[in-house]
Design a protein around this motif. Sequence first.
Motif, PDB file in Angstrom:
ATOM      1  N   GLY A   1       0.764  -1.366   0.022  1.00  0.00           N
ATOM      2  CA  GLY A   1      -0.176   0.041   0.062  1.00  0.00           C
ATOM      3  C   GLY A   1       0.999   1.241   0.044  1.00  0.00           C
ATOM      4  N   VAL A   2       1.714   1.171   0.822  1.00  0.00           N
ATOM      5  CA  VAL A   2       2.952   2.435   1.078  1.00  0.00           C
ATOM      6  C   VAL A   2       3.476   2.533  -0.502  1.00  0.00           C
ATOM      7  CG1 VAL A   2       4.675   3.443   2.128  1.00  0.00           C
ATOM      8  CG2 VAL A   2       3.175   2.541   3.513  1.00  0.00           C
ATOM      9  N   ILE A   3       3.802   1.549  -0.949  1.00  0.00           N
ATOM     10  CA  ILE A   3       4.680   1.602  -2.467  1.00  0.00           C
ATOM     11  C   ILE A   3       3.651   2.275  -3.273  1.00  0.00           C
ATOM     12  CG2 ILE A   3       5.784   0.274  -4.068  1.00  0.00           C
ATOM     13  CD1 ILE A   3       6.845  -1.437  -2.027  1.00  0.00           C
ATOM     14  N   GLY A   4       2.338   1.690  -3.486  1.00  0.00           N
ATOM     15  CA  GLY A   4       1.454   2.109  -4.295  1.00  0.00           C
ATOM     16  C   GLY A   4       1.143   3.661  -4.261  1.00  0.00           C
ATOM     17  N   LEU A   5       0.965   3.888  -3.162  1.00  0.00           N
ATOM     18  CA  LEU A   5       0.593   5.436  -2.799  1.00  0.00           C
ATOM     19  C   LEU A   5       1.786   6.314  -3.169  1.00  0.00           C
ATOM     20  CD1 LEU A   5      -1.050   5.479   0.643  1.00  0.00           C
ATOM     21  CD2 LEU A   5      -2.126   5.830  -1.560  1.00  0.00           C
TER      22      LEU A   5
ATOM     23  N   VAL B   1      -2.779  16.374   1.650  1.00  0.00           N
ATOM     24  CA  VAL B   1      -4.341  16.243   2.023  1.00  0.00           C
ATOM     25  C   VAL B   1      -4.874  15.258   0.947  1.00  0.00           C
ATOM     26  CG1 VAL B   1      -6.461  17.500   2.250  1.00  0.00           C
ATOM     27  CG2 VAL B   1      -4.493  18.578   3.018  1.00  0.00           C
ATOM     28  N   GLY B   2      -4.479  15.377  -0.388  1.00  0.00           N
ATOM     29  CA  GLY B   2      -5.141  14.473  -1.294  1.00  0.00           C
ATOM     30  C   GLY B   2      -4.635  12.946  -1.005  1.00  0.00           C
ATOM     31  N   LEU B   3      -3.515  12.995  -0.464  1.00  0.00           N
ATOM     32  CA  LEU B   3      -2.769  11.608  -0.120  1.00  0.00           C
ATOM     33  C   LEU B   3      -3.510  10.953   1.143  1.00  0.00           C
ATOM     34  CD1 LEU B   3      -0.514   9.344  -0.695  1.00  0.00           C
ATOM     35  CD2 LEU B   3       0.806  10.832   1.044  1.00  0.00           C
ATOM     36  N   LEU B   4      -3.930  11.771   2.053  1.00  0.00           N
ATOM     37  CA  LEU B   4      -4.609  11.213   3.071  1.00  0.00           C
ATOM     38  C   LEU B   4      -6.181  10.855   2.831  1.00  0.00           C
ATOM     39  CD1 LEU B   4      -5.028  11.222   6.338  1.00  0.00           C
ATOM     40  CD2 LEU B   4      -5.879  13.468   6.173  1.00  0.00           C
ATOM     41  N   LYS B   5      -6.584  11.507   1.891  1.00  0.00           N
ATOM     42  CA  LYS B   5      -8.011  11.100   1.312  1.00  0.00           C
ATOM     43  C   LYS B   5      -7.847   9.723   0.207  1.00  0.00           C
ATOM     44  CE  LYS B   5      -8.920  15.006  -0.067  1.00  0.00           C
ATOM     45  NZ  LYS B   5      -9.812  16.230  -0.844  1.00  0.00           N
ATOM     46  N   ALA B   6      -6.544   9.714  -0.396  1.00  0.00           N
ATOM     47  CA  ALA B   6      -6.520   8.658  -1.183  1.00  0.00           C
ATOM     48  C   ALA B   6      -6.146   7.601  -0.539  1.00  0.00           C
ATOM     49  CB  ALA B   6      -5.143   9.118  -2.099  1.00  0.00           C
ATOM     50  N   SER B   7      -5.685   7.508   0.893  1.00  0.00           N
ATOM     51  CA  SER B   7      -5.476   6.330   1.615  1.00  0.00           C
ATOM     52  C   SER B   7      -6.625   5.495   1.671  1.00  0.00           C
ATOM     53  CB  SER B   7      -4.629   6.909   2.933  1.00  0.00           C
ATOM     54  OG  SER B   7      -5.446   7.383   3.632  1.00  0.00           O
TER      55      SER B   7
ATOM     56  N   LEU C   1      -6.483  -3.682   3.061  1.00  0.00           N
ATOM     57  CA  LEU C   1      -5.995  -3.109   4.273  1.00  0.00           C
ATOM     58  C   LEU C   1      -7.032  -2.193   5.006  1.00  0.00           C
ATOM     59  CD1 LEU C   1      -2.433  -1.553   3.102  1.00  0.00           C
ATOM     60  CD2 LEU C   1      -2.882  -3.005   4.980  1.00  0.00           C
ATOM     61  N   LEU C   2      -7.069  -2.470   6.437  1.00  0.00           N
ATOM     62  CA  LEU C   2      -8.264  -1.970   6.989  1.00  0.00           C
ATOM     63  C   LEU C   2      -7.622  -0.687   7.684  1.00  0.00           C
ATOM     64  CD1 LEU C   2      -9.919  -5.068   8.856  1.00  0.00           C
ATOM     65  CD2 LEU C   2     -10.462  -3.918   6.806  1.00  0.00           C
ATOM     66  N   ASP C   3      -7.715   0.467   6.766  1.00  0.00           N
ATOM     67  CA  ASP C   3      -7.412   1.823   7.327  1.00  0.00           C
ATOM     68  C   ASP C   3      -8.740   2.256   7.935  1.00  0.00           C
ATOM     69  OD1 ASP C   3      -8.845   1.964   4.991  1.00  0.00           O
ATOM     70  OD2 ASP C   3      -8.252   4.052   4.750  1.00  0.00           O
ATOM     71  N   LEU C   4      -8.743   3.658   8.007  1.00  0.00           N
ATOM     72  CA  LEU C   4     -10.018   4.352   8.818  1.00  0.00           C
ATOM     73  C   LEU C   4     -11.254   4.034   7.833  1.00  0.00           C
ATOM     74  CD1 LEU C   4     -11.564   5.895  10.846  1.00  0.00           C
ATOM     75  CD2 LEU C   4     -10.584   8.070   9.488  1.00  0.00           C
ATOM     76  N   PHE C   5     -11.262   4.203   6.662  1.00  0.00           N
ATOM     77  CA  PHE C   5     -12.503   3.885   5.986  1.00  0.00           C
ATOM     78  C   PHE C   5     -12.682   2.439   5.718  1.00  0.00           C
ATOM     79  CE2 PHE C   5     -14.363   3.174   1.642  1.00  0.00           C
ATOM     80  CZ  PHE C   5     -15.314   3.773   1.833  1.00  0.00           C
ATOM     81  N   GLY C   6     -11.927   1.738   5.499  1.00  0.00           N
ATOM     82  CA  GLY C   6     -11.834   0.010   5.768  1.00  0.00           C
ATOM     83  C   GLY C   6     -12.690  -0.274   6.954  1.00  0.00           C
TER      84      GLY C   6
END
Length: 332
Positions: free
Chosen positions: A181-185, A244-250, A258-263
């Motif tokens: 996930g980090v590599i893709g972002l 900010v866009g990266l934060l939303k793209a996560s 990957l279970l981030d906040l949205f997940g």
Amino acid sequence: MTNTIDPPFTETVHTVPSSRTARSERILPEAAELARLGTVRVARLRHPVQWIVTAVVLLFVLNAGQTLFTNPSWEWPKVGRWFFSPAILTGLQLTLLATAISAVVSFLGGIVVAIARLSSNPVLSGLSWLYIWIFRSVPLILVLIFLYNLGNLYPTIGIGIPFGPQFQIPTISFLSDLTLGVIGLSLSEIAYSAEVVRSGLLAVDQGQHEAAKALGIPGWRQFTRIVLPQALRSIVPAYVNQIVGLLKASSLLFYVSLLDLFGVVQNLASTYPTDIIPLLVVATIWYLILTSAISVMQYYVERFYARGAFRVLPPTPLQRLRRAVASLGARR
């Protein structure tokens, strides 16, 4: 013999007014005119359309606030119950970790790609342009899905001599979900940050480069001590928008397991279908808090790098508040 007596000699003296007298004679009519105009009452210009638009906007805001806090469908008690739940905080931690690592990697990678893009070497310039073109054209979700299926494309990855011996390891065991996930972002964000950095470097006056070369300063020191600090004045505002866009793209990391906040919110909503709206409100509030914190950091970073552009820096909001409180206390 007649004696003629000449008339007494008379001298005509022309007095030339002094500069002060002339200036006073010139100023007096202007002062009189100003005094006369001071007695005239000046009417303020009316803006009826502006007042009407303001009233309509305020009415809309009040209605929205009323429905937001009086509509029972929002279920604010459930929002408060879910806000600090362990699952939400775990997803928030993953979002912060992925965003922070990707922001640092993408900024450093953007500097490298931007320098290569500005290089006189046609190979470096061409490859950097190709990289920016590819990753700005491909959506982030496709990049993440390709990386998530990297084990099917390349079961093993290794380093060695092309068409010769290589050191290989299994792809699945080496690259975890968070790493992918980090590599893709980062891969996608580097393409955008490189253009931001390049525009900031081009904004530095060419005379700075010439003066540094004339002083015999080494190239790496020119970049790190002279060019980059000045370029950061232009880079910081644009790059913070990228963060900010990266934060939303996560939030797209949910689609690669990957279970981030949205997940986490998506999983909880599927488990508790009656709490979908409160869970979405919780995610919205947390994203608002995170972006607000980034905006505060942006303000102070911009203020730090603006020290050479202003003789006296404008006061911060906290300093303005302290001055307002001090002046209020002095009046009392």
